[in-house]
Design an enzyme around this catalytic site. Structure first.
Site, PDB file in Angstrom:
ATOM      1  N   GLY A  54       0.839  -0.781   0.232  1.00 57.94           N
ATOM      2  CA  GLY A  54      -0.444   0.198  -0.084  1.00 57.94           C
ATOM      3  C   GLY A  54       0.650   0.938   0.083  1.00 57.94           C
ATOM      4  O   GLY A  54       0.316   2.200   0.634  1.00 57.94           O
ATOM      5  N   TYR A 109     -15.532  -1.902   7.696  1.00 56.87           N
ATOM      6  CA  TYR A 109     -13.858  -1.883   7.847  1.00 56.87           C
ATOM      7  C   TYR A 109     -13.196  -1.756   9.178  1.00 56.87           C
ATOM      8  O   TYR A 109     -12.218  -2.564   9.925  1.00 56.87           O
ATOM      9  CB  TYR A 109     -13.462  -0.371   7.557  1.00 56.87           C
ATOM     10  CG  TYR A 109     -12.304   0.161   8.023  1.00 56.87           C
ATOM     11  CD1 TYR A 109     -10.847  -0.228   7.087  1.00 56.87           C
ATOM     12  CD2 TYR A 109     -11.987   1.508   8.717  1.00 56.87           C
ATOM     13  CE1 TYR A 109     -10.441   0.716   7.223  1.00 56.87           C
ATOM     14  CE2 TYR A 109     -11.040   1.976   9.523  1.00 56.87           C
ATOM     15  CZ  TYR A 109      -9.741   1.305   8.009  1.00 56.87           C
ATOM     16  OH  TYR A 109      -8.788   2.112   8.812  1.00 56.87           O
TER      17      TYR A 109
HETATM   18  N1  SER Z   1      -9.751   7.775   8.201  1.00 55.81           N
HETATM   19  C1  SER Z   1      -9.324   6.450   8.750  1.00 55.81           C
HETATM   20  C2  SER Z   1     -11.099   6.473   8.075  1.00 55.81           C
HETATM   21  O1  SER Z   1     -11.957   7.285   7.809  1.00 55.81           O
HETATM   22  C3  SER Z   1      -9.624   5.692   9.982  1.00 55.81           C
HETATM   23  O2  SER Z   1      -8.979   4.757  10.018  1.00 55.81           O
HETATM   24  O3  SER Z   1     -11.511   5.381   7.212  1.00 55.81           O
END
Ligand code: SER
Length: 324
Positions: free
Chosen positions: A12, A145
């Site tokens: 990445g 996520y």
């Molecule tokens: N910055 C990330 C997001 O907003 C948080 O881990 O997905």
């Protein structure tokens, strides 16, 4: 004292964190010692060091790179972030989980000395305490996520316990830097707002005025990552992932800090953006006692320093581009 030469593999590498981490690692270890990999080719020269295309779902391709470069350290950054993840939940789960498992498996097999993998404040959920969220509490993430990051934390700890893998991790808050765009997260507004402020002196914010979230300047995040990785092994007591805190603020407060430097800056707030629901399920601020105690973590950027640095550096880069 001479440093033992490292061979460092980063996945990445063209992303928001990767772009800046690669530059720092190459400064410390030398450009040739740091292999940048990504599914996308880099826009520019990658600071003169090696680059290889890598889809982290392709374990055979990853194995080939481990065989060729014999990494002593791996920084596995490739992931789908919170907002894009909600649009493609299956893909987010697959990429975030399988990618990590490939790295953990190959790191054991190839005897990698240290592995870094970022977790996130997204591991927390609506039942977690909102203010000064502690290292250990109820965690019921709502986003795919967050689910993938929480499961990833458990896998890291599992590999540390069962395979002796020296895996280290941070729960990044929203990261704010000037060198690279964020890649589809809920906290991205805090980067976009600076670019729009300098372009149009206005911003349409997708989060509500009072949405308080934990944030951090990119220089602090990169330093935290490197300090965690350089800390003596016995100091790392947490093998899931460390809470780390920088600054907590709302879009309204950030807009006020920008307006103090760019008079007349205007902001309005969009309603019904799907990212609001994700933000509402996250903490407002983080308790990072363990990181401070175990490996001496301390942030250096407050709201004023962050705002000044963002405006100064984005302005400078824009001038640079216009000068060409
Ligand atoms: N910055 C990330 C997001 O907003 C948080 O881990 O997905």
């Amino acid at each position: 004292m001479r440093m033992i030469p490292q061979s460092i593999l980063v996945t990445g590498a063209t992303g928001q964190v990767g772009t800046e981490l690669i530059a720092s690692l190459r400064k410390i270890h030398g450009p040739e010692q740091v292999l940048a990999t990504d599914i996308h080719p880099p826009d520019s020269g990658m600071n003169g060091g090696p680059f290889e295309l890598l889809n982290v779902l392709d374990e055979t391709g990853m194995r080939r790179l481990f065989e060729r470069y014999r990494p002593t350290q791996v920084f596995h950054l490739a992931a789908l972030l919170s907002a894009v993840g909600e649009k493609q939940p299956q893909k987010a789960w697959q990429l975030n989980m399988e990618g990590l498992l490939h790295v953990l498996r190959l790191s054991v097999e190839f005897k990698v000395e240290k592995v870094f993998w970022p977790s996130s404040i997204a591991v927390f959920g609506p039942l977690s305490p909102k203010k000064n969220t502690p290292q250990n509490c109820i965690m019921n993430p709502h986003s795919v996520y967050g689910i993938s990051k929480l499961a990833g934390e458990r896998w890291c700890e599992y590999y540390a316990r069962h395979h002796g893998l020296d895996v280290r991790s941070l729960r990044y808050p929203g990261l704010i830097g000037w060198q690279a765009d964020p890649g589809g997260g809920t906290t991205d507004y805090a980067v976009h707002i600076f670019h729009e402020a300098l372009k149009t002196n206005s911003y349409r914010c997708f989060l509500a005025e009072n949405t308080r979230l934990p944030m951090m300047s990119m220089p602090d995040a990169i330093r935290a990552t490197i300090e965690l990785m350089e800390a003596p092994r016995e100091r790392i007591r947490i093998r899931s992932s460390y809470n780390i805190a920088g600054i907590s603020f709302t879009p309204g407060e950030l807009a006020a800090a920008i307006r103090a430097r760019l008079p007349g800056f205007r902001i309005n707030y969009l309603e019904n953006d799907p990212r609001q629901e994700i933000a509402d399920s996250w903490p407002e601020s983080i308790d990072d006692t363990e990181a401070r105690q175990d490996w001496n973590w301390k942030p250096a950027y407050d709201m004023d320093r962050l705002t000044d640095a963002m405006l100064k550096n984005i302005r400078r880069n824009r001038t640079f581009v216009h000068d060409l």
